[in-house]
Design a protein around this motif. Structure first.
Motif, PDB file in Angstrom:
ATOM      1  N   SER A 103     -15.641 -27.560  -5.876  1.00 55.12           N
ATOM      2  CA  SER A 103     -15.048 -27.279  -6.964  1.00 55.12           C
ATOM      3  C   SER A 103     -15.970 -26.420  -7.755  1.00 55.12           C
ATOM      4  O   SER A 103     -17.035 -26.474  -8.146  1.00 55.12           O
ATOM      5  N   TYR A 104     -15.036 -25.564  -8.471  1.00 52.68           N
ATOM      6  CA  TYR A 104     -15.851 -24.639  -9.866  1.00 52.68           C
ATOM      7  C   TYR A 104     -15.169 -24.517 -11.349  1.00 52.68           C
ATOM      8  O   TYR A 104     -14.285 -24.147 -10.894  1.00 52.68           O
ATOM      9  N   THR A 105     -15.680 -24.508 -12.490  1.00 54.04           N
ATOM     10  CA  THR A 105     -15.387 -24.805 -13.293  1.00 54.04           C
ATOM     11  C   THR A 105     -15.896 -24.696 -14.085  1.00 54.04           C
ATOM     12  O   THR A 105     -17.462 -24.783 -14.809  1.00 54.04           O
ATOM     13  N   TRP A 106     -15.168 -24.088 -15.368  1.00 51.76           N
ATOM     14  CA  TRP A 106     -16.267 -22.116 -16.416  1.00 51.76           C
ATOM     15  C   TRP A 106     -14.677 -23.273 -17.275  1.00 51.76           C
ATOM     16  O   TRP A 106     -13.556 -23.351 -17.535  1.00 51.76           O
ATOM     17  N   ASP A 107     -16.043 -23.186 -19.065  1.00 50.39           N
ATOM     18  CA  ASP A 107     -15.331 -23.838 -20.186  1.00 50.39           C
ATOM     19  C   ASP A 107     -15.611 -22.626 -20.922  1.00 50.39           C
ATOM     20  O   ASP A 107     -16.687 -22.407 -21.438  1.00 50.39           O
ATOM     21  N   VAL A 120     -24.039 -28.839 -10.110  1.00 53.84           N
ATOM     22  CA  VAL A 120     -25.015 -28.074 -10.126  1.00 53.84           C
ATOM     23  C   VAL A 120     -24.473 -26.752 -11.085  1.00 53.84           C
ATOM     24  O   VAL A 120     -22.842 -26.452 -10.470  1.00 53.84           O
ATOM     25  N   SER A 121     -25.473 -26.060 -11.138  1.00 55.59           N
ATOM     26  CA  SER A 121     -24.880 -24.533 -12.577  1.00 55.59           C
ATOM     27  C   SER A 121     -24.814 -23.385 -11.150  1.00 55.59           C
ATOM     28  O   SER A 121     -25.311 -23.501 -10.288  1.00 55.59           O
ATOM     29  N   PHE A 122     -23.366 -22.994 -11.205  1.00 52.80           N
ATOM     30  CA  PHE A 122     -23.341 -21.745 -10.846  1.00 52.80           C
ATOM     31  C   PHE A 122     -23.445 -20.450 -11.649  1.00 52.80           C
ATOM     32  O   PHE A 122     -22.364 -20.508 -12.870  1.00 52.80           O
ATOM     33  N   THR A 123     -24.252 -19.546 -11.356  1.00 53.76           N
ATOM     34  CA  THR A 123     -24.270 -18.624 -12.052  1.00 53.76           C
ATOM     35  C   THR A 123     -23.882 -17.031 -11.141  1.00 53.76           C
ATOM     36  O   THR A 123     -23.527 -17.101  -9.980  1.00 53.76           O
ATOM     37  N   GLY A 124     -23.937 -15.649 -11.827  1.00 55.62           N
ATOM     38  CA  GLY A 124     -23.739 -14.911 -11.560  1.00 55.62           C
ATOM     39  C   GLY A 124     -22.440 -14.821 -11.091  1.00 55.62           C
ATOM     40  O   GLY A 124     -21.570 -13.158 -11.048  1.00 55.62           O
ATOM     41  N   SER A 125     -21.487 -15.131 -12.211  1.00 56.18           N
ATOM     42  CA  SER A 125     -19.557 -14.792 -12.743  1.00 56.18           C
ATOM     43  C   SER A 125     -19.539 -13.848 -13.628  1.00 56.18           C
ATOM     44  O   SER A 125     -20.725 -14.602 -15.026  1.00 56.18           O
ATOM     45  N   PRO A 126     -18.621 -13.511 -14.588  1.00 54.10           N
ATOM     46  CA  PRO A 126     -18.100 -12.787 -14.994  1.00 54.10           C
ATOM     47  C   PRO A 126     -17.604 -13.085 -16.392  1.00 54.10           C
ATOM     48  O   PRO A 126     -17.577 -13.239 -17.454  1.00 54.10           O
ATOM     49  N   LEU A 127     -17.663 -14.743 -15.932  1.00 51.90           N
ATOM     50  CA  LEU A 127     -16.668 -15.758 -16.539  1.00 51.90           C
ATOM     51  C   LEU A 127     -17.881 -16.680 -17.202  1.00 51.90           C
ATOM     52  O   LEU A 127     -18.270 -17.871 -18.277  1.00 51.90           O
ATOM     53  N   GLY A 128     -19.038 -16.890 -16.749  1.00 49.42           N
ATOM     54  CA  GLY A 128     -20.095 -17.396 -17.174  1.00 49.42           C
ATOM     55  C   GLY A 128     -21.143 -18.252 -16.736  1.00 49.42           C
ATOM     56  O   GLY A 128     -20.762 -17.816 -15.150  1.00 49.42           O
ATOM     57  N   VAL A 129     -22.105 -19.496 -16.422  1.00 48.10           N
ATOM     58  CA  VAL A 129     -22.164 -20.169 -15.754  1.00 48.10           C
ATOM     59  C   VAL A 129     -21.076 -21.775 -16.236  1.00 48.10           C
ATOM     60  O   VAL A 129     -20.153 -21.833 -16.220  1.00 48.10           O
ATOM     61  N   ALA A 130     -20.714 -21.970 -14.568  1.00 50.87           N
ATOM     62  CA  ALA A 130     -19.413 -22.743 -13.986  1.00 50.87           C
ATOM     63  C   ALA A 130     -20.431 -24.404 -14.080  1.00 50.87           C
ATOM     64  O   ALA A 130     -22.030 -23.434 -13.683  1.00 50.87           O
ATOM     65  N   GLU A 131     -19.886 -25.312 -13.814  1.00 48.06           N
ATOM     66  CA  GLU A 131     -20.269 -26.322 -12.412  1.00 48.06           C
ATOM     67  C   GLU A 131     -19.851 -26.519 -11.709  1.00 48.06           C
ATOM     68  O   GLU A 131     -18.173 -26.002 -11.255  1.00 48.06           O
ATOM     69  N   LYS A 132     -20.544 -26.448 -10.432  1.00 45.36           N
ATOM     70  CA  LYS A 132     -20.097 -26.258  -8.902  1.00 45.36           C
ATOM     71  C   LYS A 132     -20.737 -27.670  -8.590  1.00 45.36           C
ATOM     72  O   LYS A 132     -21.490 -27.935  -8.305  1.00 45.36           O
TER      73      LYS A 132
END
Length: 201
Positions: free
Chosen positions: A145-149, A117-129
């Motif tokens: 797990s949380y992944t930012w590309d 699912v999309s994980f928002t609210g991070s300075p890194l942008g939207v992550a895949e959670k």
């Protein structure tokens, strides 16, 4: 796009909840590391269906070596344990250059890893959670797990939870940890990878 040099991770965590493993050489840090590594070794042994009598010794040895190894990683790897119960929760963040080999490895992961699912609210942008409170293999440890590309790098945060019944109670704290992660570079303000520096002399 040229990859940035000197890229490392930074995080602002709640000291009332987390004990850092990275760079922690004090007594509390060693004790937390030993418990956390013991938990990870026990879970790994269970996943492979074997018991290892020497796991306590291995956990102690690894707890002594890990801080130096992480310091050598120069901020590309950070880790924490749950302060109230280091054997319950271990979280590790990592930044890696996004090579073709890494992309291929991610594309060939098992199908259950597609359930993100999309994980928002991070300075890194939207992550895949990805939350896995009940892994397909009953011997496997629950994790999130949380992944930012970023286009040039891959930032990941993985939290391993030993007690699946307490999974939901600690995930909000892991979410907060994920939202505190940032990337820091050695470049000063106004510089870029192509900046030409001229010696004042």
């Amino acid at each position: 796009m040229t990859p940035l040099t000197g890229l490392r991770l930074s995080a602002q965590v709640d000291p009332a909840q987390w004990v850092p493993i990275t760079g922690s050489f004090g007594f509390r840090g060693r004790r937390a590391r030993k418990k956390a590594i013991g938990m990870l070794l026990a879970q790994a042994n269970a996943a492979f269906g074997r018991e290892q009598p020497g796991s306590k010794v291995a956990a102690w040895a690894m707890s002594q070596a890990i801080p130096a190894l992480m310091r050598r990683a120069d901020g590309r790897l950070l880790a924490w344990v749950w302060k109230d119960d280091p054997e319950l929760l271990v979280a590790m963040a990592q930044v890696q250059e996004l090579t073709p080999q890494l992309r291929t490895m991610r594309a060939s992961m098992p199908i259950e890893y597609d359930d993100t699912v999309s994980f928002t609210g991070s300075p890194l942008g939207v992550a895949e959670k990805l939350e896995m409170p009940l892994p397909p293999n009953p011997r496997q440890t629950p994790f999130a797990s949380y992944t930012w590309d970023t286009g040039t790098h891959l930032v990941t945060l993985t939290a391993v939870i030993s007690d699946r019944e307490r999974f939901g109670t600690v995930i909000p704290a892991v979410d907060a940890l994920a939202r505190s992660l940032r990337l820091v570079t050695d470049l000063t303000v106004g510089e870029g990878p192509g900046t030409l520096r001229i010696d004042p002399a």
